[in-house]
Each structure stands twice: as structure tokens, then as C-alpha cells.
Design a protein around this motif. Structure first.
Motif, mmCIF file in Angstrom:
data_model
loop_
_atom_site.group_PDB
_atom_site.id
_atom_site.type_symbol
_atom_site.label_atom_id
_atom_site.label_comp_id
_atom_site.label_asym_id
_atom_site.label_seq_id
_atom_site.Cartn_x
_atom_site.Cartn_y
_atom_site.Cartn_z
ATOM 1 N N LEU A 130 52.694 76.522 60.294
ATOM 2 C CA LEU A 130 51.867 75.331 60.509
ATOM 3 C C LEU A 130 51.991 74.770 61.926
ATOM 4 O O LEU A 130 51.235 73.872 62.306
ATOM 5 C CB LEU A 130 52.259 74.234 59.515
ATOM 6 C CG LEU A 130 51.961 74.519 58.042
ATOM 7 C CD1 LEU A 130 52.521 73.411 57.163
ATOM 8 C CD2 LEU A 130 50.458 74.655 57.819
ATOM 9 N N PHE A 131 52.955 75.287 62.706
ATOM 10 C CA PHE A 131 53.205 74.763 64.047
ATOM 11 C C PHE A 131 53.318 75.900 65.056
ATOM 12 O O PHE A 131 53.805 76.985 64.728
ATOM 13 C CB PHE A 131 54.510 73.961 64.082
ATOM 14 C CG PHE A 131 54.528 72.730 63.219
ATOM 15 C CD1 PHE A 131 54.249 71.484 63.752
ATOM 16 C CD2 PHE A 131 54.844 72.815 61.866
ATOM 17 C CE1 PHE A 131 54.276 70.345 62.960
ATOM 18 C CE2 PHE A 131 54.873 71.687 61.062
ATOM 19 C CZ PHE A 131 54.579 70.445 61.613
ATOM 20 N N PHE A 196 61.012 71.558 74.345
ATOM 21 C CA PHE A 196 60.364 72.425 73.361
ATOM 22 C C PHE A 196 59.570 71.531 72.418
ATOM 23 O O PHE A 196 60.064 70.496 71.977
ATOM 24 C CB PHE A 196 61.399 73.223 72.563
ATOM 25 C CG PHE A 196 62.190 74.200 73.391
ATOM 26 C CD1 PHE A 196 61.571 75.308 73.947
ATOM 27 C CD2 PHE A 196 63.539 74.015 73.609
ATOM 28 C CE1 PHE A 196 62.292 76.220 74.709
ATOM 29 C CE2 PHE A 196 64.270 74.914 74.369
ATOM 30 C CZ PHE A 196 63.642 76.027 74.924
ATOM 31 N N GLU A 197 58.353 71.920 72.125
ATOM 32 C CA GLU A 197 57.508 71.141 71.224
ATOM 33 C C GLU A 197 57.003 72.024 70.095
ATOM 34 O O GLU A 197 56.795 73.229 70.285
ATOM 35 C CB GLU A 197 56.300 70.574 71.980
ATOM 36 C CG GLU A 197 56.641 69.639 73.120
ATOM 37 C CD GLU A 197 56.956 68.229 72.653
ATOM 38 O OE1 GLU A 197 57.032 68.018 71.420
ATOM 39 O OE2 GLU A 197 57.126 67.345 73.498
ATOM 40 N N ARG A 198 56.822 71.421 68.941
ATOM 41 C CA ARG A 198 56.189 72.095 67.804
ATOM 42 C C ARG A 198 54.839 71.421 67.609
ATOM 43 O O ARG A 198 54.760 70.294 67.098
ATOM 44 C CB ARG A 198 57.068 71.993 66.547
ATOM 45 C CG ARG A 198 58.405 72.708 66.709
ATOM 46 C CD ARG A 198 59.264 72.552 65.459
ATOM 47 N NE ARG A 198 60.613 73.023 65.694
ATOM 48 C CZ ARG A 198 61.032 74.267 65.461
ATOM 49 N NH1 ARG A 198 60.192 75.172 64.975
ATOM 50 N NH2 ARG A 198 62.281 74.619 65.698
ATOM 51 N N ILE A 199 53.788 72.112 68.028
ATOM 52 C CA ILE A 199 52.444 71.542 68.034
ATOM 53 C C ILE A 199 51.701 71.964 66.773
ATOM 54 O O ILE A 199 51.571 73.166 66.510
ATOM 55 C CB ILE A 199 51.676 71.983 69.292
ATOM 56 C CG1 ILE A 199 52.454 71.550 70.548
ATOM 57 C CG2 ILE A 199 50.264 71.399 69.306
ATOM 58 C CD1 ILE A 199 51.895 72.088 71.843
ATOM 59 N N PRO A 200 51.226 71.008 65.975
ATOM 60 C CA PRO A 200 50.553 71.366 64.716
ATOM 61 C C PRO A 200 49.298 72.207 64.953
ATOM 62 O O PRO A 200 48.554 71.977 65.907
ATOM 63 C CB PRO A 200 50.174 70.001 64.122
ATOM 64 C CG PRO A 200 51.057 69.015 64.812
ATOM 65 C CD PRO A 200 51.286 69.553 66.182
ATOM 66 N N ASN A 201 49.095 73.177 64.077
ATOM 67 C CA ASN A 201 47.863 73.970 64.137
ATOM 68 C C ASN A 201 46.667 73.173 63.658
ATOM 69 O O ASN A 201 45.525 73.449 64.022
ATOM 70 C CB ASN A 201 48.004 75.233 63.278
ATOM 71 C CG ASN A 201 48.978 76.220 63.885
ATOM 72 O OD1 ASN A 201 48.988 76.432 65.089
ATOM 73 N ND2 ASN A 201 49.821 76.809 63.049
ATOM 74 N N ASP A 202 46.936 72.185 62.819
ATOM 75 C CA ASP A 202 45.874 71.345 62.284
ATOM 76 C C ASP A 202 46.492 70.000 61.898
ATOM 77 O O ASP A 202 47.696 69.903 61.690
ATOM 78 C CB ASP A 202 45.234 72.007 61.052
ATOM 79 C CG ASP A 202 43.865 71.421 60.725
ATOM 80 O OD1 ASP A 202 43.336 70.662 61.566
ATOM 81 O OD2 ASP A 202 43.335 71.702 59.636
#
Length: 238
Positions: A130-131, A196-202
Motif C-alpha cells: 500500500l506504500f 525515508f518516507e512511505r508514500i501511500p499508493n492511494d
């Protein structure tokens, strides 16, 4: 980079508005970096960039020096980086990054936060799809750098370039952090900070009432001393 730009604008720095909390988080990262790669920033690229993060956050120099020194002390805490994943209320995906010297304490706290706020702790890696896990560098604009050439070279690091008047933001693959850092430094770009970033896909839409419940859970994570970062896929308010 539309999705990342939307994410960065929404995220801002509200999670780390408390200055002492920010210093604690960065201090742990500095201690871990100094312990694994040595206390000399000239020989330790990860430590070097974390010291830039500290400078950007106005962290006092003596606080930074204490965090480095702590890595060499015999009785220093041995921090481990552990990631927890789960769902909050209303199906919001949440990833919690921690740095802890007591995993039993941390996992018990994280599980209790999820449970008490209508969520559930999942298994490791269950939400990774998801990320997008990204290396993110903030650098000072440099008009002496050819932007077209920069964007072309960034392809080697699965990178993308987001220019702005105050700073340039450069995204790269998670596993390209060290290589991208070296490239930027060799290119004469001054790094302001990096993370570091966890960027949402949606993003998931929620009602105001649902948002209130979710934010209560997020606040519990953010107030925990073992928690370094919290990422989620709830769409922010317009």
C-alpha cells in the motif's frame, strides 16, 4: 511527482511540532548511525546527513554531540529499528516505525493502541503493497545546475525531481539512499535534510467523525517515545 507532492504538503511537520520530541527522534537516529558507521561524519555518510537534519531542526550542537558520544559509551542503549503494521479504525492502513531498546515494551504498547482505538496490529510486511518506500532529499536550489541533466541522471536512482523556490525535493528508491546522497554531494548540491518516507499508493476518504477517531490513535503513537515515524493512507482535509 503529483502523488508524492500531495502527500508531502499534507504531511508537513505537524506530527513533530513538539521540539523536544523532534530532538529525541533525531538523537536516536544519530546514535544508531554513529554506532553502526563510526562517529566521524566525514567517513559516515548516513551520520553526515542526519547532522544536517539536526541543523535544519535547530537542534543544539551540544545535543548532537551527546547523541554521537552516546554511541561509544559502554552502557549505551542498543536501539533496534522495528516496523509495525496494522489497520486503524475505518480500515485506515498505518505503518509505525520504532527505535527501541525493549521490543517487548514497544510491541505491547503498539498493540494496545491499536486495540483500544478500534484497530488491529497486523503481521510484518502485510501492508507494504500500500506504500512506496522512498528516499527523500531536500536540497538548496542551485541555478548553476542544469535541471534537465539532473533529472536525466536521477533515473539511475529511480529518482524524480520536484523544484520549488525555497528548496528542491528529490525522490529516489529506498535502497538507493547512499548512492543518491553521494551523487547529490558530488553534484555540488547542498543537502538541507534527508529522510525515508512511505508514500501511500492511494488515499482513503473519511468523514469528519471518522477522522477524529483515527487521529486519536495517531496521537497515541506520536506520543510514544519509542516511535520514530507514523505513516497512514487517510486523505487529509482539503
Amino acid at each position: 511527482m503529483g502523488r508524492a507532492f500531495e502527500y508531502r504538503k499534507a504531511r508537513k511537520l505537524k506530527r513533530w511540532g513538539n521540539m523536544s520530541r523532534t530532538f529525541t527522534r533525531i538523537g536516536k537516529e544519530i546514535t544508531m548511525a554513529a554506532k553502526s558507521g563510526g562517529p566521524d561524519p566525514d567517513m559516515n555518510p548516513r551520520l553526515r546527513v542526519l547532522m544536517q537534519n539536526a541543523k535544519a531542526a535547530n537542534m543544539p550542537k551540544d545535543t548532537v554531540e551527546r547523541a554521537i558520544k552516546k554511541a561509544t559509551e559502554k552502557d549505551a542503549s542498543d536501539y533496534k529499528e522495528i516496523v509495525y503494521e496494522g489497520y486503524g479504525p475505518h480500515g485506515i492502513a498505518i505503518v509505525v516505525e520504532t527505535a527501541t531498546d525493549n521490543n517487548q515494551r514497544t510491541v505491547a504498547n503498539v498493540r494496545s493502541y491499536f486495540n483500544k482505538h478500534g484497530g488491529s496490529l497486523g503481521t510484518s510486511g502485510s501492508l507494504s503493497f500500500l506504500f512506496d518506500h522512498k528516499s527523500v532529499f531536500h536540497v538548496k536550489p542551485n541555478e548553476g545546475v542544469d535541471r534537465d541533466e539532473l533529472e536525466l541522471n536521477l533515473m539511475d536512482f529511480e529518482g524524480e525531481f520536484e523544484p520549488d523556490e525555497e528548496e528542491w525535493v528529490i525522490y529516489g528508491a529506498f535502497d538507493q539512499f547512499a548512492n543518491l546522497q553521494k551523487f547529490l554531494e558530488d553534484s555540488g548540491l547542498e543537502i538541507i535534510s534527508a529522510e525515508f518516507e512511505r508514500i501511500p499508493n492511494d488515499y482513503k476518504e473519511v468523514t469528519p467523525e471518522q477522522r477524529e477517531a483515527i487521529e486519536k490513535l495517531l496521537e497515541k503513537f506520536e506520543d510514544d517515545e519509542d516511535v520514530q515515524n507514523v505513516f497512514h493512507n487517510m486523505k487529509e482535509e482539503e
